[in-house]
Scaffold this motif. Sequence first.
Motif, mmCIF file in Angstrom:
data_model
loop_
_atom_site.group_PDB
_atom_site.id
_atom_site.type_symbol
_atom_site.label_atom_id
_atom_site.label_comp_id
_atom_site.label_asym_id
_atom_site.label_seq_id
_atom_site.Cartn_x
_atom_site.Cartn_y
_atom_site.Cartn_z
ATOM 1 N N LEU A 51 0.832 -1.208 0.000
ATOM 2 C CA LEU A 51 0.000 0.000 0.000
ATOM 3 C C LEU A 51 0.866 1.258 0.000
ATOM 4 C CD1 LEU A 51 -2.766 -1.067 2.580
ATOM 5 C CD2 LEU A 51 -3.000 -0.855 0.101
ATOM 6 N N LEU A 52 1.929 1.225 0.789
ATOM 7 C CA LEU A 52 2.821 2.384 0.845
ATOM 8 C C LEU A 52 3.509 2.611 -0.494
ATOM 9 C CD1 LEU A 52 4.271 4.633 2.342
ATOM 10 C CD2 LEU A 52 5.869 2.933 3.243
ATOM 11 N N LEU A 53 3.952 1.535 -1.144
ATOM 12 C CA LEU A 53 4.632 1.671 -2.430
ATOM 13 C C LEU A 53 3.705 2.258 -3.485
ATOM 14 C CD1 LEU A 53 7.109 1.194 -4.188
ATOM 15 C CD2 LEU A 53 6.288 -1.122 -4.601
ATOM 16 N N LYS A 54 2.462 1.857 -3.467
ATOM 17 C CA LYS A 54 1.496 2.386 -4.441
ATOM 18 C C LYS A 54 1.381 3.902 -4.335
ATOM 19 C CE LYS A 54 -3.375 2.086 -5.765
ATOM 20 N NZ LYS A 54 -4.681 1.452 -5.441
ATOM 21 N N ASP A 55 1.288 4.412 -3.111
ATOM 22 C CA ASP A 55 1.176 5.866 -2.918
ATOM 23 C C ASP A 55 2.491 6.570 -3.227
ATOM 24 O OD1 ASP A 55 -1.445 5.557 -2.210
ATOM 25 O OD2 ASP A 55 -1.063 5.554 -0.051
ATOM 26 N N LEU A 56 3.621 5.960 -2.860
ATOM 27 C CA LEU A 56 4.905 6.592 -3.151
ATOM 28 C C LEU A 56 5.133 6.729 -4.649
ATOM 29 C CD1 LEU A 56 7.377 5.045 -0.556
ATOM 30 C CD2 LEU A 56 6.818 7.445 -0.834
ATOM 31 N N ILE A 57 4.781 5.702 -5.416
ATOM 32 C CA ILE A 57 4.937 5.784 -6.872
ATOM 33 C C ILE A 57 4.030 6.864 -7.433
ATOM 34 C CG2 ILE A 57 4.529 4.531 -9.025
ATOM 35 C CD1 ILE A 57 5.436 1.998 -7.604
ATOM 36 N N GLY A 58 2.805 6.967 -6.890
ATOM 37 C CA GLY A 58 1.866 7.979 -7.384
ATOM 38 C C GLY A 58 2.295 9.391 -7.080
ATOM 39 N N TYR A 59 2.915 9.590 -5.911
ATOM 40 C CA TYR A 59 3.235 10.941 -5.484
ATOM 41 C C TYR A 59 4.693 11.328 -5.762
ATOM 42 C CZ TYR A 59 -1.192 10.709 -2.955
ATOM 43 O OH TYR A 59 -2.508 10.585 -2.622
ATOM 44 N N ARG A 60 5.620 10.347 -5.744
ATOM 45 C CA ARG A 60 7.040 10.681 -5.894
ATOM 46 C C ARG A 60 7.711 10.024 -7.094
ATOM 47 N NH1 ARG A 60 9.355 10.669 0.378
ATOM 48 N NH2 ARG A 60 8.021 12.360 1.126
ATOM 49 N N GLY A 61 7.069 9.080 -7.721
ATOM 50 C CA GLY A 61 7.642 8.462 -8.899
ATOM 51 C C GLY A 61 8.412 7.190 -8.577
ATOM 52 N N HIS A 62 8.775 6.440 -9.639
ATOM 53 C CA HIS A 62 9.438 5.156 -9.479
ATOM 54 C C HIS A 62 10.877 5.285 -9.023
ATOM 55 C CE1 HIS A 62 5.984 3.977 -11.964
ATOM 56 N NE2 HIS A 62 6.205 2.731 -11.566
ATOM 57 N N GLU A 63 11.535 6.425 -9.307
ATOM 58 C CA GLU A 63 12.973 6.521 -9.088
ATOM 59 C C GLU A 63 13.358 7.328 -7.864
ATOM 60 O OE1 GLU A 63 14.708 7.985 -12.645
ATOM 61 O OE2 GLU A 63 14.002 6.310 -13.881
ATOM 62 N N HIS A 64 12.375 7.709 -7.053
ATOM 63 C CA HIS A 64 12.691 8.430 -5.825
ATOM 64 C C HIS A 64 13.426 7.495 -4.856
ATOM 65 C CE1 HIS A 64 12.063 10.613 -2.030
ATOM 66 N NE2 HIS A 64 11.912 11.686 -2.778
ATOM 67 N N PRO A 65 14.404 8.001 -4.097
ATOM 68 C CA PRO A 65 15.155 7.130 -3.174
ATOM 69 C C PRO A 65 14.267 6.359 -2.214
ATOM 70 C CG PRO A 65 16.260 9.249 -3.404
ATOM 71 C CD PRO A 65 14.969 9.365 -4.135
ATOM 72 N N HIS A 66 13.217 7.018 -1.683
ATOM 73 C CA HIS A 66 12.325 6.316 -0.763
ATOM 74 C C HIS A 66 11.535 5.231 -1.490
ATOM 75 C CE1 HIS A 66 12.293 9.999 2.148
ATOM 76 N NE2 HIS A 66 13.443 9.346 2.151
ATOM 77 N N THR A 67 11.161 5.510 -2.732
ATOM 78 C CA THR A 67 10.445 4.489 -3.507
ATOM 79 C C THR A 67 11.329 3.261 -3.718
ATOM 80 O OG1 THR A 67 9.256 6.278 -4.644
ATOM 81 C CG2 THR A 67 9.152 4.079 -5.624
#
Length: 608
Positions: free
Chosen positions: A536-552
């Motif tokens: 669930l967290l990954l889904k929101d991180l990809i939506g808000y920060r993109g696939h290549e963000h360090p946290h993603t």
Amino acid sequence: MTETGRGQLVPLGADLTEGSRVLAESLRLLFAVLDVSITRYAARCARDKGAVSRYLNGTRVPPWEFVVQLQDHVAKHTGRGITAEAAADLRARHRAVLQARNPDLAEVQRLKDALALADEHAQQAQLRERMFDNELRDQQQRVAELQRQLDEHRLRAEQSRVAQTRALERWNEENARLQTELARLRGLVTELEAELAESHRRVLEAENHCRGLELQLDAAESDPSDDADPAERGESEVDVWDTYRRERRHDESLTRPYVQDLRERHRYARGVGESGDPARAARLFAALADDLAQVRGSAAGTTVEARREHVLWTERAGDVPGAARLRARLTEELAGVRGTDADTLRLRWAHAHEAKNTGQLGEGARLFAVLADDLTRVHGSDHPEARKALHEERTCVDMPNTPAVEAAWSQVEQSRRTFGSDALGTLRARRAHAHALGQAGHATGAAQALGVLVEDMTRVYGADHFDTLNIRHAHAFWTGCTDDTTAAVRIYEELIPDLIHHCGPDHRDTLDARRWHAAWRSPTAAPREARELYALLLKDLIGYRGHEHPHTLEIRAALAHWTGKAGAVGKAAELYAILVQDLTRIRGAEHPETLRARKQCAAWSEQR
């Protein structure tokens, strides 16, 4: 003759040169536009008719003034002049014919043309000069006006500054006077309260003494034999005292305790505790404190002493939480009644030290901080007691002696002296100090300091303030760093809904809180639950920060790990393989994260 009828010119002679013929034809075309006779036109331009006829026949070269005059008449007649190209062509023809027939006259004409051109340039230069002169005058006037306005603004600013400086000086003087008067009045109030309490105590003692004498008198009048000596009646002193206490218990609903009895009860209760029965001593002191409060008042010294003994023996009986509650209630009541008198401050010192000595470092830091504020307000920031309270606050969090922590704490002290303890700047300085503690390796001190700070921020600015939410986030983080992951997860689970409501689901703090919540929750959760949490967290991180963000990328690695732990070994290997490709492209093949992901990919692939 030149013309045969109205406006009809005779043909040109055959003996004309080519240049003269072309010039004459050009002049005839212009003349034909006017539709007048030679005679009439000669009168119009004030020239000889024969001369005009010869000009148009090409037998004489006309002066250039005649050609210009003819062009002007044509332009006036038609409403528009000839084109610039036609005028230039006509001028060139005229100069060529003139040069061929009369070179001297051609030179004169050239000089006239040069003079006319120079005169035209001179007129244009004069025109530009006047234009620039006018513009210069306008700008100079504008500069003078702006300079005048600037001088006026400077004068008004200086006058305002002087007025504000004087007003500030008056305000400071008035503030100092009011502070002095306030301190004097507070001292007077404290003295009057003490005198009132003492007067009340004496009144009660006198009333109780009178009441005791009345009871003794009633007893003597009702039983004369009581006048005999106790020894004569065969009674010992102990029997007399027991009889007295039985009579006192029988009369309890009608009379208040005697002063002597209260003192004896205090000594008796302490003796019980010292003899090895602290629980009974605590009960005796509780009853004694209630009676003293009725007789002398809750703020009287003897009442306070009895309540202190009650706290002491309650704690020695093993009820440490109960003793802490009793001490806190006593401190609060005394602070409300006595304010900052010496007894109240001593009790508050004891309360804070007790919290510190029993391991409640966060509570001890809070109590010492409030005590330091009151001591600073009463005695000043340089008073030894105020400085001692600040030092005790620091020792409650076991502050490491590093330059960063020392600097952060100095900022806290300076902000407190300047703005007060509840100012937002002071609270933010405390947050920076807690962060410095954590960075120095003292996560426990950071978590304790932030726990107290959360309470203060909530009390002053509310639970929904952005800084409060931020400090709650920091509190949860450093709590997790102390290995108390259960408490960290609980704090995050309370914090995340508030962050979503007030900051939004895509806010940086919201996503970071969810990331750390997953990090602290996953080790103690079931693998499937941890996998769902990261999914669930990954889904929101990809939506808000993109696939290549360090946290993603970090959460993708965690998801792959818990996917394997949940039993989907092949899926975990696939997720790691995709992650290795992205990390190689983004971070490089030799980056530590890439190497770690590649190692995990190989490990899960072997387990297929």
